[in-house]
Design an enzyme around this catalytic site. Structure first.
Site, PDB file in Angstrom:
ATOM      1  N   ARG A  91     -47.012  18.800 -10.882  1.00  0.00           N
ATOM      2  CA  ARG A  91     -45.753  19.312 -11.294  1.00  0.00           C
ATOM      3  C   ARG A  91     -45.984  20.182 -12.391  1.00  0.00           C
ATOM      4  O   ARG A  91     -46.020  21.467 -12.282  1.00  0.00           O
ATOM      5  CB  ARG A  91     -44.447  18.302 -11.542  1.00  0.00           C
ATOM      6  CG  ARG A  91     -43.289  18.726 -11.577  1.00  0.00           C
ATOM      7  CD  ARG A  91     -42.388  17.552 -11.652  1.00  0.00           C
ATOM      8  NE  ARG A  91     -42.255  16.910 -12.815  1.00  0.00           N
ATOM      9  CZ  ARG A  91     -41.483  16.072 -13.410  1.00  0.00           C
ATOM     10  NH1 ARG A  91     -40.163  15.810 -12.806  1.00  0.00           N
ATOM     11  NH2 ARG A  91     -41.718  15.448 -14.470  1.00  0.00           N
ATOM     12  N   MET A 105     -12.513  17.033  -3.059  1.00  0.00           N
ATOM     13  CA  MET A 105     -13.055  17.686  -4.275  1.00  0.00           C
ATOM     14  C   MET A 105     -12.527  16.965  -5.465  1.00  0.00           C
ATOM     15  O   MET A 105     -13.209  16.887  -6.516  1.00  0.00           O
ATOM     16  CB  MET A 105     -12.414  19.139  -4.410  1.00  0.00           C
ATOM     17  CG  MET A 105     -13.125  19.803  -5.482  1.00  0.00           C
ATOM     18  SD  MET A 105     -12.736  21.711  -5.283  1.00  0.00           S
ATOM     19  CE  MET A 105     -13.299  22.525  -4.212  1.00  0.00           C
ATOM     20  N   LYS A 165     -32.891  14.777 -22.318  1.00  0.00           N
ATOM     21  CA  LYS A 165     -32.710  15.902 -21.548  1.00  0.00           C
ATOM     22  C   LYS A 165     -31.509  15.747 -20.687  1.00  0.00           C
ATOM     23  O   LYS A 165     -30.837  14.602 -20.336  1.00  0.00           O
ATOM     24  CB  LYS A 165     -34.000  16.016 -20.606  1.00  0.00           C
ATOM     25  CG  LYS A 165     -34.304  15.050 -19.589  1.00  0.00           C
ATOM     26  CD  LYS A 165     -35.478  14.915 -18.922  1.00  0.00           C
ATOM     27  CE  LYS A 165     -35.687  14.084 -17.891  1.00  0.00           C
ATOM     28  NZ  LYS A 165     -37.242  13.797 -17.399  1.00  0.00           N
ATOM     29  N   TYR A 185      -9.536  14.277   4.932  1.00  0.00           N
ATOM     30  CA  TYR A 185      -9.918  15.438   5.830  1.00  0.00           C
ATOM     31  C   TYR A 185     -10.692  14.764   6.948  1.00  0.00           C
ATOM     32  O   TYR A 185     -11.494  13.623   7.334  1.00  0.00           O
ATOM     33  CB  TYR A 185     -10.878  16.065   4.983  1.00  0.00           C
ATOM     34  CG  TYR A 185     -10.476  17.104   3.855  1.00  0.00           C
ATOM     35  CD1 TYR A 185      -9.553  18.187   4.408  1.00  0.00           C
ATOM     36  CD2 TYR A 185     -10.625  17.061   2.463  1.00  0.00           C
ATOM     37  CE1 TYR A 185      -8.992  18.895   3.417  1.00  0.00           C
ATOM     38  CE2 TYR A 185     -10.045  17.718   1.817  1.00  0.00           C
ATOM     39  CZ  TYR A 185      -9.237  18.903   1.997  1.00  0.00           C
ATOM     40  OH  TYR A 185      -8.705  19.728   1.041  1.00  0.00           O
TER      41      TYR A 185
HETATM   42  C1  PLP Z   1     -37.596  12.619 -17.471  1.00  0.00           C
HETATM   43  C2  PLP Z   1     -38.813  12.452 -18.185  1.00  0.00           C
HETATM   44  C3  PLP Z   1     -39.333  11.228 -18.659  1.00  0.00           C
HETATM   45  C4  PLP Z   1     -38.182   9.913 -18.768  1.00  0.00           C
HETATM   46  O1  PLP Z   1     -38.291   9.376 -17.403  1.00  0.00           O
HETATM   47  P1  PLP Z   1     -37.447   8.170 -17.112  1.00  0.00           P
HETATM   48  O2  PLP Z   1     -37.743   7.669 -15.615  1.00  0.00           O
HETATM   49  O3  PLP Z   1     -35.981   8.564 -17.215  1.00  0.00           O
HETATM   50  O4  PLP Z   1     -37.550   7.089 -18.127  1.00  0.00           O
HETATM   51  C5  PLP Z   1     -40.464  10.908 -19.479  1.00  0.00           C
HETATM   52  N1  PLP Z   1     -41.340  11.969 -19.134  1.00  0.00           N
HETATM   53  C6  PLP Z   1     -41.153  12.890 -18.829  1.00  0.00           C
HETATM   54  C7  PLP Z   1     -42.296  13.922 -18.579  1.00  0.00           C
HETATM   55  C8  PLP Z   1     -40.166  13.486 -17.893  1.00  0.00           C
HETATM   56  O5  PLP Z   1     -39.885  14.450 -17.413  1.00  0.00           O
END
Ligand code: PLP
Length: 346
Positions: free
Chosen positions: A119, A289, A34, A241
């Site tokens: 979640r 930046m 992802k 800055y």
């Molecule tokens: C992001 C995610 C993972 C991977 O988690 P890591 O800590 O990066 O290994 C696995 N399962 C779900 C549901 C996630 O959202």
């Protein structure tokens, strides 16, 4: 070179996956790619993992899934963690996060049970409803039932066992399906956290899945930023800055290309450092930046074009994250698009 060079070692990603697969055997190991493979480029990373033997990929959104399917071709499972939001995506596998989604889905799917994250995923009451009326899942081919650990990076956290027990109890009440449990850190919690399919992301990219202990993973990313200018600042002069950094001795400042627009956290001020010609050089002043200053007075002589290493073997994403009050995950996923990306080791 007027911009930073982000070097991504695809060989190290593949070796990290292979190591995790051996650790989790006989269970299988997916790859979570992802957010563009945690910022490293899913279209480059995923095919390398597929060649190493990975058959299951997870992304967050349907758009990520469609792009990944293009990069991988047919064959491996591409699962979408956030579900489909009602649209059809015949080449992707939805993760079903509620009873309502279960009711409307058909065909291949993964069922997500919430065991303590609060979640996404079916909460206990919806698992109850499904257990009482298994017909709700009739049109589905459940490839996996999964849950997600909330605190796996802390082996002593009581949530780990609580989630494990809740998951086992829920699975026992549902139609039999293969299980998917551990993320990166969960893979290091021991035998009991094995399942038919682990889902690591972070560890593949070199993030330490066992914080506080030695990192068992290979470093994947190197980020080097070029020096644009060098200048001498007399005692009493300030840098950057707010005049927030004060020279207390004759100081040589190297201004490098890279700043918060490139994902370098502004909160790194006061604690950051880089490596120049093998020497640690402290960040001087605020992260702008597009620019940062480093105090290179004590380093071997440098010239414009020389590179200051920000991420690599000397200091990794977890170190920078800790120094900036965040985690390696956030450092990698925010690395900017302006860097020249160099893929090596494939
Ligand atoms: C992001 C995610 C993972 C991977 O988690 P890591 O800590 O990066 O290994 C696995 N399962 C779900 C549901 C996630 O959202």
């Amino acid at each position: 070179m007027a911009t930073g060079v982000l070097s991504i070692d695809l060989g190290a990603v593949a070796r990290n996956w292979t190591m995790l697969r051996a650790l989790h055997a006989p269970g299988e190991v997916a790859a979570v790619v992802k957010a563009d493979a945690y910022g490293l480029g899913a279209a480059r990373v995923a095919p390398v993992l597929a060649r190493a033997g990975c058959r299951h990929f997870f992304v967050a959104t349907p758009d990520e899934g469609e792009a990944l399917r293009e990069a991988l071709g047919e064959g491996p499972m591409v699962a979408v963690l956030d579900g489909f939001s009602g649209r059809a995506h015949p080449r992707l596998t939805p993760v079903l996060n509620s009873l309502d989604e279960v009711r409307h889905a058909r065909g291949d799917a993964i069922l997500h049970l919430d065991t303590g994250m609060n979640r996404l995923g079916l909460p206990a009451a919806e698992v109850d409803a499904l257990a009482r009326e298994p017909g709700l899942a009739e049109g589905l081919r459940l490839r996996y039932v999964m849950t997600h650990l909330a605190a796996a990076e802390d082996p002593s956290h009581p949530l780990n066992d609580r989630q494990l027990d809740a998951f086992a109890a829920a699975c026992a009440r549902l139609p039999r399906a293969r299980r998917s449990l551990a993320n990166s850190s969960g893979l290091f919690l021991g035998e009991r956290f094995r399942s038919e399919l682990a889902r690591p992301g972070a560890a593949l990219y070199g993030i330490n899945p066992t914080p506080g202990r030695d990192n068992p993973m290979e470093q994947v990313v190197t980020l080097r930023l070029p020096i644009l200018q060098l200048r001498e600042v007399p005692p009493g002069g300030t840098v950057g800055y707010g005049g927030a950094w004060l020279a207390t001795r004759p100081t040589r400042i190297a201004t490098v290309a890279g700043g918060y627009a490139d994902g370098i956290p502004r909160a790194w001020e006061g604690r950051g450092w880089g490596v120049l010609h093998g020497r640690e050089v402290p960040l001087a002043g605020r992260v702008s930046m597009d620019l940062m200053g480093f105090d290179v007075t004590d380093a071997p002589p440098a010239r414009p074009g020389d590179m200051v290493e920000i991420l690599g073997l000397g200091q990794d994403q977890d170190d920078v994250g800790a120094a900036a009050g965040t985690i390696g995950y956030e450092i990698l996923t925010r690395l900017g698009r302006r860097f020249v990306r160099e893929y090596v080791g494939a």
